[in-house]
Design a protein around this motif. Structure first.
Motif, mmCIF file in Angstrom:
data_model
loop_
_atom_site.group_PDB
_atom_site.id
_atom_site.type_symbol
_atom_site.label_atom_id
_atom_site.label_comp_id
_atom_site.label_asym_id
_atom_site.label_seq_id
_atom_site.Cartn_x
_atom_site.Cartn_y
_atom_site.Cartn_z
ATOM 1 N N SER A 94 0.854 -1.190 0.000
ATOM 2 C CA SER A 94 0.000 0.000 0.000
ATOM 3 C C SER A 94 0.888 1.238 0.000
ATOM 4 C CB SER A 94 -0.901 0.025 1.239
ATOM 5 O OG SER A 94 -1.832 -1.029 1.212
ATOM 6 N N VAL A 95 0.515 2.238 -0.806
ATOM 7 C CA VAL A 95 1.309 3.466 -0.883
ATOM 8 C C VAL A 95 0.444 4.663 -0.510
ATOM 9 C CG1 VAL A 95 2.806 2.512 -2.675
ATOM 10 C CG2 VAL A 95 0.814 3.864 -3.350
ATOM 11 N N ASP A 96 1.099 5.680 0.011
ATOM 12 C CA ASP A 96 0.378 6.922 0.313
ATOM 13 C C ASP A 96 1.371 8.071 0.382
ATOM 14 O OD1 ASP A 96 -1.952 8.342 0.659
ATOM 15 O OD2 ASP A 96 -2.002 8.102 2.827
ATOM 16 N N VAL A 97 0.804 9.275 0.422
ATOM 17 C CA VAL A 97 1.585 10.510 0.372
ATOM 18 C C VAL A 97 1.294 11.360 1.600
ATOM 19 C CG1 VAL A 97 1.844 12.693 -0.877
ATOM 20 C CG2 VAL A 97 1.682 10.557 -2.127
ATOM 21 N N GLY A 98 2.313 12.045 2.069
ATOM 22 C CA GLY A 98 2.137 13.048 3.112
ATOM 23 C C GLY A 98 2.552 14.390 2.549
ATOM 24 N N THR A 99 1.705 15.401 2.686
ATOM 25 C CA THR A 99 2.011 16.738 2.165
ATOM 26 C C THR A 99 1.847 17.791 3.252
ATOM 27 O OG1 THR A 99 -0.275 17.078 1.428
ATOM 28 C CG2 THR A 99 1.270 16.145 -0.168
ATOM 29 N N ARG A 100 2.538 18.897 3.044
ATOM 30 C CA ARG A 100 2.373 20.077 3.893
ATOM 31 C C ARG A 100 1.991 21.231 2.969
ATOM 32 N NH1 ARG A 100 2.106 18.245 9.139
ATOM 33 N NH2 ARG A 100 3.884 16.910 9.632
ATOM 34 N N GLY A 101 0.712 21.258 2.622
ATOM 35 C CA GLY A 101 0.256 22.199 1.606
ATOM 36 C C GLY A 101 0.175 21.487 0.277
ATOM 37 N N ASN A 102 -0.677 21.998 -0.613
ATOM 38 C CA ASN A 102 -0.856 21.342 -1.909
ATOM 39 C C ASN A 102 -0.998 22.414 -2.995
ATOM 40 O OD1 ASN A 102 -1.126 19.085 -3.576
ATOM 41 N ND2 ASN A 102 -3.354 19.088 -3.440
ATOM 42 N N PRO A 103 0.104 22.859 -3.636
ATOM 43 C CA PRO A 103 1.430 22.261 -3.583
ATOM 44 C C PRO A 103 2.202 22.613 -2.309
ATOM 45 C CG PRO A 103 1.459 24.149 -5.030
ATOM 46 C CD PRO A 103 0.023 23.965 -4.621
ATOM 47 N N GLY A 110 5.837 3.245 0.873
ATOM 48 C CA GLY A 110 5.142 2.004 0.575
ATOM 49 C C GLY A 110 5.290 1.075 1.764
ATOM 50 N N VAL A 111 4.207 0.437 2.160
ATOM 51 C CA VAL A 111 4.244 -0.442 3.320
ATOM 52 C C VAL A 111 3.645 -1.805 2.982
ATOM 53 C CG1 VAL A 111 3.966 1.572 4.832
ATOM 54 C CG2 VAL A 111 1.970 0.150 4.295
ATOM 55 N N ASP A 112 4.028 -2.806 3.752
ATOM 56 C CA ASP A 112 3.401 -4.117 3.663
ATOM 57 C C ASP A 112 1.978 -3.984 4.195
ATOM 58 O OD1 ASP A 112 2.518 -6.755 4.806
ATOM 59 O OD2 ASP A 112 4.399 -7.414 3.917
ATOM 60 N N THR A 113 0.993 -4.284 3.380
ATOM 61 C CA THR A 113 -0.403 -4.081 3.780
ATOM 62 C C THR A 113 -0.770 -4.925 4.994
ATOM 63 O OG1 THR A 113 -0.969 -3.619 1.472
ATOM 64 C CG2 THR A 113 -2.799 -4.088 2.960
ATOM 65 N N THR A 115 1.349 -6.105 7.525
ATOM 66 C CA THR A 115 2.057 -5.811 8.772
ATOM 67 C C THR A 115 2.270 -4.328 9.036
ATOM 68 O OG1 THR A 115 4.253 -5.885 7.741
ATOM 69 C CG2 THR A 115 3.304 -7.977 8.490
ATOM 70 N N GLY A 116 2.175 -3.508 7.992
ATOM 71 C CA GLY A 116 2.464 -2.088 8.147
ATOM 72 C C GLY A 116 3.944 -1.765 8.070
ATOM 73 N N GLU A 117 4.794 -2.779 7.838
ATOM 74 C CA GLU A 117 6.240 -2.541 7.742
ATOM 75 C C GLU A 117 6.541 -1.610 6.567
ATOM 76 O OE1 GLU A 117 10.390 -4.942 6.645
ATOM 77 O OE2 GLU A 117 8.463 -6.008 6.741
ATOM 78 N N VAL A 118 7.342 -0.572 6.821
ATOM 79 C CA VAL A 118 7.717 0.367 5.764
ATOM 80 C C VAL A 118 8.752 -0.291 4.864
ATOM 81 C CG1 VAL A 118 8.724 2.617 5.228
ATOM 82 C CG2 VAL A 118 7.204 2.370 7.205
ATOM 83 N N LEU A 119 8.446 -0.405 3.577
ATOM 84 C CA LEU A 119 9.325 -1.047 2.608
ATOM 85 C C LEU A 119 10.206 -0.034 1.885
ATOM 86 C CD1 LEU A 119 6.712 -3.543 1.124
ATOM 87 C CD2 LEU A 119 8.381 -3.965 2.941
ATOM 88 N N PHE A 120 9.679 1.158 1.669
ATOM 89 C CA PHE A 120 10.466 2.249 1.111
ATOM 90 C C PHE A 120 9.821 3.569 1.506
ATOM 91 C CE2 PHE A 120 7.577 0.865 -2.311
ATOM 92 C CZ PHE A 120 6.895 2.045 -2.588
ATOM 93 N N SER A 121 10.650 4.592 1.574
ATOM 94 C CA SER A 121 10.171 5.920 1.970
ATOM 95 C C SER A 121 11.037 6.964 1.276
ATOM 96 C CB SER A 121 10.264 6.086 3.496
ATOM 97 O OG SER A 121 9.812 7.364 3.895
ATOM 98 N N VAL A 122 10.396 7.963 0.694
ATOM 99 C CA VAL A 122 11.112 9.000 -0.058
ATOM 100 C C VAL A 122 10.625 10.375 0.368
ATOM 101 C CG1 VAL A 122 11.538 9.979 -2.353
ATOM 102 C CG2 VAL A 122 11.461 7.495 -2.055
ATOM 103 N N GLY A 123 11.552 11.302 0.524
ATOM 104 C CA GLY A 123 11.175 12.681 0.836
ATOM 105 C C GLY A 123 11.643 13.114 2.212
ATOM 106 N N PRO A 124 11.285 14.362 2.541
ATOM 107 C CA PRO A 124 10.405 15.231 1.755
ATOM 108 C C PRO A 124 11.065 15.805 0.494
ATOM 109 C CG PRO A 124 11.047 16.301 3.814
ATOM 110 C CD PRO A 124 11.630 14.948 3.847
ATOM 111 N N ILE A 125 10.259 15.849 -0.561
ATOM 112 C CA ILE A 125 10.606 16.490 -1.820
ATOM 113 C C ILE A 125 10.171 17.947 -1.682
ATOM 114 C CG2 ILE A 125 10.241 16.475 -4.316
ATOM 115 C CD1 ILE A 125 9.207 13.490 -3.824
#
Length: 221
Positions: A94-103, A110-113, A115-125
Protein backbone atom coordinates in the motif's frame (compact mmCIF):
# COMPACT_ATOMS: atom_id res chain seq x y z
CA UNK A 1 -14.99 22.92 8.73
CA UNK A 2 -14.82 19.17 8.22
CA UNK A 3 -17.56 17.07 9.78
CA UNK A 4 -16.39 14.86 12.65
CA UNK A 5 -16.04 11.14 12.02
CA UNK A 6 -16.25 8.21 14.38
CA UNK A 7 -14.17 5.10 13.93
CA UNK A 8 -15.17 1.54 14.76
CA UNK A 9 -12.42 -0.98 15.46
CA UNK A 10 -13.82 -4.53 15.43
CA UNK A 11 -10.46 -6.25 15.31
CA UNK A 12 -7.40 -4.40 16.56
CA UNK A 13 -5.24 -3.96 19.63
CA UNK A 14 -8.22 -2.66 21.59
CA UNK A 15 -11.62 -2.90 19.83
CA UNK A 16 -14.11 -0.09 20.38
CA UNK A 17 -15.46 3.19 19.04
CA UNK A 18 -13.03 6.10 18.68
CA UNK A 19 -13.63 9.75 17.93
CA UNK A 20 -10.35 10.51 16.13
CA UNK A 21 -8.37 8.89 13.35
CA UNK A 22 -5.22 8.99 15.50
CA UNK A 23 -6.90 6.82 18.14
CA UNK A 24 -8.16 4.41 15.50
CA UNK A 25 -4.76 4.16 13.86
CA UNK A 26 -3.10 3.45 17.20
CA UNK A 27 -5.31 0.37 17.55
CA UNK A 28 -4.94 -0.90 13.98
CA UNK A 29 -1.47 0.09 12.78
CA UNK A 30 0.71 -2.99 12.25
CA UNK A 31 -2.13 -5.24 13.45
CA UNK A 32 -2.55 -8.11 11.00
CA UNK A 33 -6.16 -8.55 9.92
CA UNK A 34 -7.36 -5.31 11.49
CA UNK A 35 -10.99 -4.47 10.71
CA UNK A 36 -12.13 -0.88 11.10
CA UNK A 37 -14.36 1.67 9.42
CA UNK A 38 -15.44 5.30 9.76
CA UNK A 39 -18.99 6.59 10.31
CA UNK A 40 -20.62 10.01 10.19
CA UNK A 41 -22.25 9.79 13.64
CA UNK A 42 -21.46 8.21 16.98
CA UNK A 43 -24.86 6.51 17.00
CA UNK A 44 -24.15 4.77 13.69
CA UNK A 45 -20.67 3.79 14.82
CA UNK A 46 -21.88 2.34 18.12
CA UNK A 47 -24.65 0.41 16.36
CA UNK A 48 -22.15 -1.01 13.86
CA UNK A 49 -19.76 -1.96 16.65
CA UNK A 50 -22.51 -3.83 18.50
CA UNK A 51 -23.59 -5.59 15.30
CA UNK A 52 -20.06 -6.81 14.60
CA UNK A 53 -17.87 -6.55 11.54
CA UNK A 54 -19.75 -9.11 9.46
CA UNK A 55 -22.14 -7.16 7.25
CA UNK A 56 -20.42 -3.86 8.05
CA UNK A 57 -16.71 -4.13 7.34
CA UNK A 58 -16.15 -4.62 3.64
CA UNK A 59 -19.47 -2.96 2.70
CA UNK A 60 -20.28 0.56 1.62
CA UNK A 61 -21.20 3.23 4.14
CA UNK A 62 -24.79 3.18 2.91
CA UNK A 63 -25.49 -0.41 3.82
CA UNK A 64 -24.26 -3.91 4.46
CA UNK A 65 -23.90 -6.88 2.18
CA UNK A 66 -22.27 -10.24 1.87
CA UNK A 67 -18.90 -10.63 0.18
CA UNK A 68 -20.53 -12.51 -2.70
CA UNK A 69 -23.00 -9.70 -3.34
CA UNK A 70 -20.26 -7.11 -3.27
CA UNK A 71 -18.06 -9.05 -5.62
CA UNK A 72 -20.81 -9.10 -8.21
CA UNK A 73 -20.58 -5.31 -8.45
CA UNK A 74 -16.88 -5.19 -9.23
CA UNK A 75 -17.33 -5.67 -12.98
CA UNK A 76 -19.09 -2.33 -13.42
CA UNK A 77 -16.17 -0.53 -11.80
CA UNK A 78 -13.67 -2.18 -14.11
CA UNK A 79 -15.73 -1.32 -17.16
CA UNK A 80 -15.57 2.31 -16.09
CA UNK A 81 -11.78 2.13 -16.36
CA UNK A 82 -10.94 1.70 -12.68
CA UNK A 83 -9.85 -1.60 -11.19
CA UNK A 84 -11.29 -2.27 -7.75
CA UNK A 85 -11.42 -5.08 -5.23
CA UNK A 86 -14.15 -5.71 -2.65
CA UNK A 87 -11.92 -7.66 -0.26
CA UNK A 88 -8.45 -6.59 0.87
CA UNK A 89 -5.57 -8.55 -0.62
CA UNK A 90 -3.18 -8.40 2.33
CA UNK A 91 -0.35 -9.91 0.29
CA UNK A 92 0.27 -6.49 -1.24
CA UNK A 93 1.96 -3.11 -0.96
CA UNK A 94 0.00 0.00 0.00
CA UNK A 95 1.31 3.47 -0.88
CA UNK A 96 0.38 6.92 0.31
CA UNK A 97 1.58 10.51 0.37
CA UNK A 98 2.14 13.05 3.11
CA UNK A 99 2.01 16.74 2.17
CA UNK A 100 2.37 20.08 3.89
CA UNK A 101 0.26 22.20 1.61
CA UNK A 102 -0.86 21.34 -1.91
CA UNK A 103 1.43 22.26 -3.58
CA UNK A 104 4.05 21.97 -0.88
CA UNK A 105 6.69 19.58 0.48
CA UNK A 106 5.83 15.97 -0.46
CA UNK A 107 6.89 12.62 0.91
CA UNK A 108 5.65 9.13 0.14
CA UNK A 109 6.08 5.58 1.35
CA UNK A 110 5.14 2.00 0.57
CA UNK A 111 4.24 -0.44 3.32
CA UNK A 112 3.40 -4.12 3.66
CA UNK A 113 -0.40 -4.08 3.78
CA UNK A 114 -0.53 -6.97 6.24
CA UNK A 115 2.06 -5.81 8.77
CA UNK A 116 2.46 -2.09 8.15
CA UNK A 117 6.24 -2.54 7.74
CA UNK A 118 7.72 0.37 5.76
CA UNK A 119 9.32 -1.05 2.61
CA UNK A 120 10.47 2.25 1.11
CA UNK A 121 10.17 5.92 1.97
CA UNK A 122 11.11 9.00 -0.06
CA UNK A 123 11.18 12.68 0.84
CA UNK A 124 10.40 15.23 1.75
CA UNK A 125 10.61 16.49 -1.82
CA UNK A 126 10.81 20.29 -1.76
CA UNK A 127 7.61 21.08 -3.69
CA UNK A 128 4.92 19.04 -5.39
CA UNK A 129 1.29 17.94 -5.16
CA UNK A 130 -0.53 15.06 -3.52
CA UNK A 131 -1.41 13.36 -6.83
CA UNK A 132 2.12 13.65 -8.19
CA UNK A 133 3.41 12.05 -5.00
CA UNK A 134 0.87 9.23 -5.35
CA UNK A 135 1.96 8.64 -8.96
CA UNK A 136 5.61 8.44 -7.93
CA UNK A 137 4.76 6.09 -5.07
CA UNK A 138 2.93 3.68 -7.39
CA UNK A 139 5.74 3.59 -9.94
CA UNK A 140 8.28 3.17 -7.14
CA UNK A 141 6.25 0.21 -5.81
CA UNK A 142 6.08 -1.39 -9.26
CA UNK A 143 9.84 -1.01 -9.79
CA UNK A 144 10.48 -2.33 -6.27
CA UNK A 145 8.33 -5.41 -6.88
CA UNK A 146 9.83 -6.02 -10.31
CA UNK A 147 13.33 -6.15 -8.83
CA UNK A 148 12.04 -8.79 -6.42
CA UNK A 149 10.29 -10.74 -9.17
CA UNK A 150 7.05 -10.27 -7.24
CA UNK A 151 3.52 -10.15 -8.66
CA UNK A 152 2.01 -8.55 -5.54
CA UNK A 153 -0.83 -6.06 -5.85
CA UNK A 154 -0.29 -2.34 -5.26
CA UNK A 155 -2.97 -0.28 -3.49
CA UNK A 156 -3.43 3.48 -3.82
CA UNK A 157 -6.25 5.81 -2.81
CA UNK A 158 -5.63 8.23 -5.71
CA UNK A 159 -7.91 7.91 -8.75
CA UNK A 160 -5.91 10.53 -10.65
CA UNK A 161 -2.62 8.70 -10.10
CA UNK A 162 -4.17 5.46 -11.40
CA UNK A 163 -5.37 7.29 -14.50
CA UNK A 164 -1.93 8.78 -15.11
CA UNK A 165 -0.37 5.36 -14.62
CA UNK A 166 -2.47 3.92 -17.45
CA UNK A 167 -1.64 6.89 -19.67
CA UNK A 168 2.05 6.66 -18.67
CA UNK A 169 2.01 10.43 -18.32
CA UNK A 170 0.90 12.91 -15.68
CA UNK A 171 -1.54 15.74 -16.33
CA UNK A 172 -0.89 18.50 -13.82
CA UNK A 173 -0.94 22.28 -13.61
CA UNK A 174 2.19 22.34 -11.45
CA UNK A 175 4.65 24.55 -13.35
CA UNK A 176 8.21 23.54 -14.16
CA UNK A 177 10.44 26.06 -12.43
CA UNK A 178 13.31 26.16 -9.96
CA UNK A 179 11.04 25.39 -7.03
CA UNK A 180 9.59 22.24 -8.65
CA UNK A 181 12.71 20.98 -10.42
CA UNK A 182 13.22 18.13 -7.93
CA UNK A 183 9.81 16.53 -8.36
CA UNK A 184 9.74 17.06 -12.12
CA UNK A 185 13.03 15.18 -12.49
CA UNK A 186 11.45 12.31 -10.57
CA UNK A 187 8.28 12.44 -12.68
CA UNK A 188 10.32 12.36 -15.90
CA UNK A 189 12.19 9.27 -14.65
CA UNK A 190 8.94 7.58 -13.59
CA UNK A 191 7.29 8.20 -16.98
CA UNK A 192 10.40 6.87 -18.72
CA UNK A 193 10.30 3.73 -16.55
CA UNK A 194 6.68 3.11 -17.55
CA UNK A 195 7.50 3.52 -21.25
CA UNK A 196 10.37 1.04 -21.09
CA UNK A 197 9.03 -1.59 -18.69
CA UNK A 198 6.04 -3.90 -18.48
CA UNK A 199 4.48 -5.30 -15.32
CA UNK A 200 1.79 -7.82 -14.41
CA UNK A 201 1.00 -6.42 -10.96
CA UNK A 202 -2.53 -5.20 -10.32
CA UNK A 203 -2.81 -1.58 -9.20
CA UNK A 204 -6.08 -1.26 -7.29
CA UNK A 205 -8.04 1.52 -5.65
CA UNK A 206 -8.05 1.27 -1.86
CA UNK A 207 -11.70 1.40 -0.77
CA UNK A 208 -11.44 3.87 2.10
CA UNK A 209 -15.15 3.93 2.93
CA UNK A 210 -15.26 0.17 3.31
CA UNK A 211 -11.83 -0.56 4.78
CA UNK A 212 -10.78 2.60 6.61
CA UNK A 213 -7.65 4.61 5.84
CA UNK A 214 -4.98 3.00 3.70
CA UNK A 215 -2.24 1.26 5.67
CA UNK A 216 0.44 3.69 4.43
CA UNK A 217 -1.57 6.72 5.65
CA UNK A 218 0.46 9.49 7.27
CA UNK A 219 -2.39 10.41 9.62
CA UNK A 220 -2.45 14.07 8.56
CA UNK A 221 -6.21 14.62 8.63
Amino acid sequence: MAKPKYYVVWEGKKPGVYSTWAECKAQTDQYAGAKYKSYESREAAEAAYRAGWKGNWGSSAGGAGSASKLKSKSGSSRSAGMETSEEVDYDSISVDVGTRGNPGPVEYKGVDTRTGEVLFSVGPISKGTNNLGEFLAIVHALAYLQKQGSSKTVYTDSVNAMKWLKQKKVATTLPRDNSTEEIWLMIDRAEQWLRTHTYSNKVLKWQTKQWGEIKADYGRK
